[in-house]
Design a protein around this motif. Structure first.
Motif, PDB file in Angstrom:
ATOM      1  N   HIS A  17     -49.459  17.968  77.356  1.00 19.14           N
ATOM      2  CA  HIS A  17     -48.758  19.032  78.067  1.00 19.14           C
ATOM      3  C   HIS A  17     -49.520  19.426  79.341  1.00 19.14           C
ATOM      4  CE1 HIS A  17     -45.680  22.311  77.090  1.00 19.14           C
ATOM      5  NE2 HIS A  17     -45.690  22.010  78.361  1.00 19.14           N
ATOM      6  N   THR A  26     -49.715  30.465  86.559  1.00 26.83           N
ATOM      7  CA  THR A  26     -48.776  31.298  87.317  1.00 26.83           C
ATOM      8  C   THR A  26     -49.524  32.487  87.902  1.00 26.83           C
ATOM      9  OG1 THR A  26     -48.208  32.677  85.436  1.00 26.83           O
ATOM     10  CG2 THR A  26     -46.885  30.685  85.777  1.00 26.83           C
ATOM     11  N   GLY A  29     -45.773  36.017  88.921  1.00 19.73           N
ATOM     12  CA  GLY A  29     -44.441  35.517  88.617  1.00 19.73           C
ATOM     13  C   GLY A  29     -44.055  34.260  89.357  1.00 19.73           C
ATOM     14  N   PHE A  31     -45.273  30.039  90.425  1.00 13.23           N
ATOM     15  CA  PHE A  31     -46.214  28.969  90.136  1.00 13.23           C
ATOM     16  C   PHE A  31     -47.356  29.074  91.138  1.00 13.23           C
ATOM     17  CE2 PHE A  31     -42.108  27.348  88.654  1.00 13.23           C
ATOM     18  CZ  PHE A  31     -42.433  27.091  87.334  1.00 13.23           C
ATOM     19  N   ALA A  32     -48.561  29.149  90.629  1.00 15.61           N
ATOM     20  CA  ALA A  32     -49.695  29.463  91.497  1.00 15.61           C
ATOM     21  C   ALA A  32     -50.063  28.275  92.377  1.00 15.61           C
ATOM     22  CB  ALA A  32     -50.896  29.875  90.657  1.00 15.61           C
ATOM     23  N   PRO A  34     -52.481  25.771  93.581  1.00 19.00           N
ATOM     24  CA  PRO A  34     -53.742  25.237  93.036  1.00 19.00           C
ATOM     25  C   PRO A  34     -54.819  25.070  94.098  1.00 19.00           C
ATOM     26  CG  PRO A  34     -52.118  23.490  93.248  1.00 19.00           C
ATOM     27  CD  PRO A  34     -51.436  24.754  93.657  1.00 19.00           C
TER      28      PRO A  34
ATOM     29  N   ILE B 459     -38.347  20.634  87.860  1.00 17.05           N
ATOM     30  CA  ILE B 459     -39.335  21.657  87.522  1.00 17.05           C
ATOM     31  C   ILE B 459     -39.197  22.041  86.049  1.00 17.05           C
ATOM     32  CG2 ILE B 459     -40.007  24.059  87.914  1.00 17.05           C
ATOM     33  CD1 ILE B 459     -39.011  23.522  90.872  1.00 17.05           C
ATOM     34  N   GLN B 482     -44.136  16.851  82.464  1.00 17.54           N
ATOM     35  CA  GLN B 482     -44.139  18.008  83.351  1.00 17.54           C
ATOM     36  C   GLN B 482     -44.788  17.662  84.678  1.00 17.54           C
ATOM     37  OE1 GLN B 482     -45.189  21.994  81.940  1.00 17.54           O
ATOM     38  NE2 GLN B 482     -46.720  21.879  83.559  1.00 17.54           N
ATOM     39  N   GLN B 485     -49.266  20.764  88.695  1.00 19.38           N
ATOM     40  CA  GLN B 485     -49.245  22.114  89.277  1.00 19.38           C
ATOM     41  C   GLN B 485     -48.924  22.083  90.771  1.00 19.38           C
ATOM     42  OE1 GLN B 485     -49.881  24.986  87.472  1.00 19.38           O
ATOM     43  NE2 GLN B 485     -49.611  26.333  89.226  1.00 19.38           N
ATOM     44  N   LEU B 488     -45.215  21.702  91.188  1.00 21.93           N
ATOM     45  CA  LEU B 488     -44.537  22.933  90.784  1.00 21.93           C
ATOM     46  C   LEU B 488     -44.624  23.960  91.910  1.00 21.93           C
ATOM     47  CD1 LEU B 488     -45.680  23.360  87.083  1.00 21.93           C
ATOM     48  CD2 LEU B 488     -43.434  22.655  87.904  1.00 21.93           C
ATOM     49  N   PHE B 489     -45.792  24.033  92.503  1.00 24.63           N
ATOM     50  CA  PHE B 489     -45.983  25.007  93.573  1.00 24.63           C
ATOM     51  C   PHE B 489     -45.192  24.597  94.808  1.00 24.63           C
ATOM     52  CE2 PHE B 489     -48.361  26.072  97.469  1.00 24.63           C
ATOM     53  CZ  PHE B 489     -48.143  27.439  97.453  1.00 24.63           C
ATOM     54  N   THR B 492     -41.450  25.164  94.681  1.00 23.61           N
ATOM     55  CA  THR B 492     -40.972  26.547  94.552  1.00 23.61           C
ATOM     56  C   THR B 492     -41.596  27.444  95.619  1.00 23.61           C
ATOM     57  OG1 THR B 492     -42.741  26.986  92.977  1.00 23.61           O
ATOM     58  CG2 THR B 492     -40.592  26.414  92.061  1.00 23.61           C
ATOM     59  N   THR B 540     -37.448  30.176  87.666  1.00 19.91           N
ATOM     60  CA  THR B 540     -38.528  31.147  87.581  1.00 19.91           C
ATOM     61  C   THR B 540     -39.561  30.654  86.569  1.00 19.91           C
ATOM     62  OG1 THR B 540     -37.417  32.302  85.819  1.00 19.91           O
ATOM     63  CG2 THR B 540     -36.940  33.041  88.061  1.00 19.91           C
ATOM     64  N   VAL B 541     -40.707  31.295  86.629  1.00 18.99           N
ATOM     65  CA  VAL B 541     -41.782  30.983  85.691  1.00 18.99           C
ATOM     66  C   VAL B 541     -41.316  31.217  84.263  1.00 18.99           C
ATOM     67  CG1 VAL B 541     -44.081  31.697  84.996  1.00 18.99           C
ATOM     68  CG2 VAL B 541     -43.523  31.505  87.417  1.00 18.99           C
ATOM     69  N   GLU B 542     -40.508  32.279  84.088  1.00 16.36           N
ATOM     70  CA  GLU B 542     -40.035  32.613  82.738  1.00 16.36           C
ATOM     71  C   GLU B 542     -39.132  31.518  82.186  1.00 16.36           C
ATOM     72  OE1 GLU B 542     -39.757  34.843  85.341  1.00 16.36           O
ATOM     73  OE2 GLU B 542     -41.572  35.937  84.760  1.00 16.36           O
ATOM     74  N   HIS B 544     -39.138  28.474  82.973  1.00 17.59           N
ATOM     75  CA  HIS B 544     -39.971  27.319  82.714  1.00 17.59           C
ATOM     76  C   HIS B 544     -40.707  27.489  81.392  1.00 17.59           C
ATOM     77  CE1 HIS B 544     -43.613  24.796  83.162  1.00 17.59           C
ATOM     78  NE2 HIS B 544     -42.730  23.947  83.662  1.00 17.59           N
ATOM     79  N   THR B 548     -40.355  25.178  77.969  1.00 18.46           N
ATOM     80  CA  THR B 548     -41.464  24.309  77.587  1.00 18.46           C
ATOM     81  C   THR B 548     -42.290  24.866  76.442  1.00 18.46           C
ATOM     82  OG1 THR B 548     -42.677  25.330  79.388  1.00 18.46           O
ATOM     83  CG2 THR B 548     -41.744  23.152  79.804  1.00 18.46           C
TER      84      THR B 548
END
Lengths: 355, 554
Positions: A17, A26, A29, A31-32, A34, B459, B482, B485, B488-489, B492, B540-542, B544, B548
């Motif tokens: 994962h 995150t 709220g 996605f951070a 990196p 995403i 997935q 990161q 994902l960033f 979005t 949104t993060v939520e 996602h 998952t």
């Protein structure tokens, strides 16, 4: 054994994962971010042999450029200019040797410098990414205030707002002075007056064949042919030949009298010989394509099509009105002559044109 | 003999080392000298290691700059030989088919450049090819800026500078290929006469003033020459410098990605990386254009013959960048209003107006979008075109219109090559002129939405791995992984604006609020840009986390 062969359930991406390292991060709220990934060194960064090879490659490009410049100068000396020299070069075809040699050598000498420089930058110069901060373009409120205060002070000291007489006369003077410049452009050309309304055709003027320069007998104009004519008094040696031919050029056709649909058009011709302006009424191209069967002429520039059997009215394309017809007859030796000027302006339409 | 040799090399060595020390000092000394007078150190401090981000599309503007420099260099060379005069001469030069023919000095000197000046033909061809590349590169560069939203605050003024460069570049190109006074270019000048004459009230006056009398006169070539080599290039040079100064001042835009924010710029320094890359790229562009000019003929004026107003070649076509105006004039029906002793030549005047309109929409778009969004912030992170579906759709609609008009401008070529009737092609272009952009807009917008959905799907469900897994009960599924990161960033990072809402119809005191028509229009347009029919809410993060959290949960 490849890695795929011994892939067990635990190594499947879903199981691992957050592929690429750890769970999803995150922030607020979202996605951070990196952050900038760590710099990955290139082969030339870590292998001195590879770096030296890259250095030689760059030098080869620069050397190639020098050779090409020598070849350019040699070509300039060796090959002769002129339109008569041609050689076949596969797969391009026949080329002028001088142009081909100069162009290819110049191309190589320039391209090689570029290729060398870019290769140098990509292999040997640092490719580490740097971060520079941006600064807002807008000034801080303090600076803004200072500027406004300075401006107000300056405006106050000038008295520009208070002394209205100065202000108004100055604005007046500044507004008027460019008029001198405008006036100076008056002599760029004459006023249009009636210049566009008339051509060089006059009553009694013979029609001259544009190719032979001879007067045209009515019997010379055959059905199915298109003859181009100009006024007898016009010669290619004339000072104003270009200006006059731009309006006076004529095309002659002969139609069977029964084929002429427009009665007035028929009476303006002579025994089925009709004379129309060659200048398209759209934007002034000379009309040159004639379809014998239908008596249509087509302007090759924008495809306006005119029906010569019907008073040269527009049947297709962007032209707005018919081609003007010149009234013709014959003199006592059977030569075609004009019976007057065109009754409407020839060529493109314009605001003052009346019909 | 040997002593002498030893001596001289010894001296040389000393000389070398001295020069080496001197040189180091000399470099610094001269830099100090210049700094003391021009203050270059502060300028260099800010710019020598200035950071530029890397993306292939950022090279497009460089192509414009370099082809402009090539045009200036080759153009100066051509002025040394070209005679911008309509004085008549008889040709007795080396090109046999034209011998004994009357022509203008302009045409004769252009023929002489092509056949009697060594390398003259090459420089002429480089000049012409570079002009073709210049306009094309400007157009594509402008598309890059448009589709990524790089024109937004603070770059609207630079967009205008670029727009003016495109507009002036096109006209300077037109004037340039008009100068040789050959049969093809003369046809273009005649076309311009007709277009000017079509203007109500002022047309005939403008025509007389520009041509110095009736067409063609003796003035148009020398006047075009001055405008072509001095006036327009001078203005363009000023605009270009301003354009570049603003690029430096604003700092370059960048695409979203890890470590990249609205407040920074990530990339490599001007010195040495971009000096080498961009400087080298100049030579690459020049080299390619020189090579093309060696093998591909452009504008072979000797084949056309000198201009005569009563002659024309059948496939008269302008250079490609003027082709869309040719299309406008060809597909327009021949409308004309004749009344009260006047003629209004709509068949030419309307295309002239539409021509202007197609440019004006380019110039005002950034201000229009700024007004609709009401966004007053600076933007340095570029949009991906899919994330601005309406803007992208409008851009594609404009390009579609442009291409339809290009086809219309070459209707005779399409007719002969495709064996179709010219009427059919003209009518198809007339209909497509209205239908094409609308269809292109709708298709593009939907396409962008589809791509947004795909991003969302990636995403939330990860990327396809190509690994097929068999579940205990026999079902086969494809394993999804997935996204890392960074992805994902990146996917979005864009912001999704909500449509502007009008204030409630009645205010807190129960008084009916007056809403201006402009505000209503703006709210409507804003809804068109940012309503649910124009963007897919990004995951949104939520969402996602929800999807998952449990394994095998679908």
């Amino acid at each position: 054994m490849t890695s795929q062969d011994n892939m067990s359930e635990e190594h499947l991406p879903e199981a691992a994962h957050g592929h690429g390292g750890g769970p999803v991060v995150t922030k607020d709220g979202h996605f951070a971010d990196p952050g900038l990934p760590a710099h990955e060194p290139r082969r030339t960064d870590i292998d001195e042999k590879a770096a030296r090879r890259a250095e030689r490659q760059v030098a080869m490009w620069f050397l190639l450029s020098m050779l090409a410049t020598v070849a350019f100068i040699a070509s300039y000396v060796i090959f002769k200019p002129g339109p008569t020299h041609h050689v076949y070069v596969w797969p391009i075809g026949n080329v002028a040797p001088l142009n081909f040699a100069l162009g290819t050598t110049l191309g190589v000498s320039l391209f090689a410098i570029g290729a060398g420089a870019v290769h140098w930058a990509r292999t040997l110069m640092s490719d580490e990414e740097h971060i520079a901060e941006r600064h807002p373009i807008e000034a801080t409120p303090a600076v803004r205030e200072q500027v406004f205060a300075d401006f107000r002070q300056g405006a106050k000291e000038s008295g520009f707002g208070r002394r209205k007489l100065i202000r108004n006369t100055m604005i007046g003077a500044m507004a008027m002075v460019p008029l001198s410049a405008v006036v100076l452009f008056r002599d760029l050309g004459p006023l249009p007056e009636q210049k566009l309304d008339t051509t060089g055709w006059k009553a009694g003027m013979l029609l001259k064949n544009i190719n032979t320069g001879e007067p045209i007998k009515a019997s010379d104009v055959q059905v199915g042919s298109l003859t181009f004519a100009m006024p007898q008094d016009l010669s290619e040696d004339d000072e104003d030949f270009q200006v006059r031919i731009a309006k006076d050029a004529l095309m002659l056709v002969r139609l069977q009298p029964g084929d002429i649909k427009d009665k007035k058009s028929a009476t303006w011709g002579y025994q089925g010989v009709l004379a129309f302006s060659k200048i398209c009424t759209h934007v002034g191209c000379p009309i040159s394509l004639y379809e014998q069967q239908t008596h249509h002429v087509l302007c090759p520039c924008h495809q306006s099509t005119f029906d010569l059997s019907d008073g040269a009215r527009v049947i297709f394309g962007p032209a707005g009105h018919a081609l003007p017809q010149l009234q013709i007859g014959v003199d006592n030796t059977g030569n075609l002559q004009a019976l007057g000027d065109f009754t409407v302006p020839v060529g493109p339409g314009f605001w003052e044109r009346s019909e | 003999m040997s002593t002498h040799e030893y001596d001289s090399s010894h001296e040389e060595q000393i000389g070398h080392s001295e020069a080496g020390v001197e040189q180091k000092h000399l470099g610094e000394k001269s830099a100090d000298w210049v700094d003391g007078r021009l203050g270059i150190y502060n300028l260099a401090k800010a710019n020598l290691r200035k950071i530029f981000p890397d993306h292939w599309s950022f090279m497009l503007g460089e192509i414009c700059l370099y082809s402009f420099i090539i045009i200036i260099l080759t153009g100066v060379y051509l002025t040394l030989f070209f005679q911008p005069s309509m004085g008549e001469v008889v040709y007795h030069g080396s090109y046999v088919p034209l011998q004994g023919i009357k022509m203008s000095e302009a045409y004769k000197s252009a023929i002489d450049i092509s056949f009697d000046v060594r390398g003259g033909l090459l420089i002429r061809q480089i000049h012409h090819w570079a002009a073709i590349v210049f306009v094309a590169a400007m157009l594509v560069h402008m598309m890059r800026v448009f589709f990524t939203g790089a024109f937004r605050k603070p770059r609207e003024i630079n967009w205008l500078f670029g727009f003016l460069l495109l507009f002036l570049g096109m006209f300077d190109g037109f004037m340039g290929y008009s100068l040789p006074d050959d049969l093809l270019s003369g046809t273009g000048i005649r076309f311009m006469e007709g277009a000017i004459l079509s203007m109500p009230l002022v047309g005939t006056y403008l025509q007389m003033f520009l041509y110095g009398g009736q067409f063609p006169g003796n003035d148009i070539i020398p006047r075009f020459f001055t405008i072509h080599v001095l006036l327009i290039p001078g203005i363009m040079l000023g605009l270009l410098v301003a354009h570049l100064i603003l690029v430096f001042y604003h700092k370059h835009t960048q695409f979203a990605g890890p470590g990249r924010t609205e407040k920074n710029v990530v990339g490599m320094p001007l010195m040495p990386v971009y000096m080498a890359k961009a400087g080298g790229f100049f030579f690459l562009v020049f080299g390619v254009i020189a090579f093309v000019s060696a093998i591909a003929s452009v504008n072979p004026i000797w084949a056309y013959g000198p201009y005569r107003p009563d002659q024309v070649s059948t496939d008269a076509q302008p250079d490609w960048y003027m082709g869309f105006s040719e299309g406008l004039i060809r597909i327009m029906p021949g409308w004309e209003i004749r009344a009260w002793g006047h003629t209004l030549e709509l068949g030419v005047f309307i295309p002239l107006m539409v021509f202007g309109l197609m440019f004006i929409v380019i110039a005002i778009y950034p201000f229009l979008e700024g007004w609709i969004t009401g966004d007053k912030r600076e933007h340095h992170i570029l949009d991906r075109p899919r994330n601005a579906p309406v803007r992208t759709g409008l851009g594609v609609a404009w390009i579609t219109e442009y291409i339809i008009l290009l086809v219309g401008g070459g209707n005779d070529l399409f007719a002969t090559h495709l064996h179709l009737s010219i009427d059919a092609i003209t009518w198809a272009c007339r209909i497509l002129f209205f239908v094409g952009p609308v269809a292109a807009f709708m298709i593009t917008k939907r396409w962008c939405m589809g791509l947004q959905r795909r991003d969302k799907d990636k995403i939330l469900h990860g990327r396809e791995t190509g690994t097929i897994k068999r579940l205990p009960h026999g079902e086969f599924i494809e394993v999804h992984a997935q996204l890392p990161q960074e992805e994902l960033f990146r996917l979005t990072a864009h912001e999704q604006q909500a449509p502007t809402e009008l204030p409630p119809a009645v205010d807190e005191n129960g008084v009916k609020r007056k809403v201006s028509r402009a505000a209503k229009l703006r709210a409507k347009l804003s809804d068109g840009y940012f309503g649910p029919q124009s963007q897919i809410a990004k995951p949104t993060v939520e969402e996602h986390a929800e999807l998952t959290s449990g394994h095998g949960h679908h």
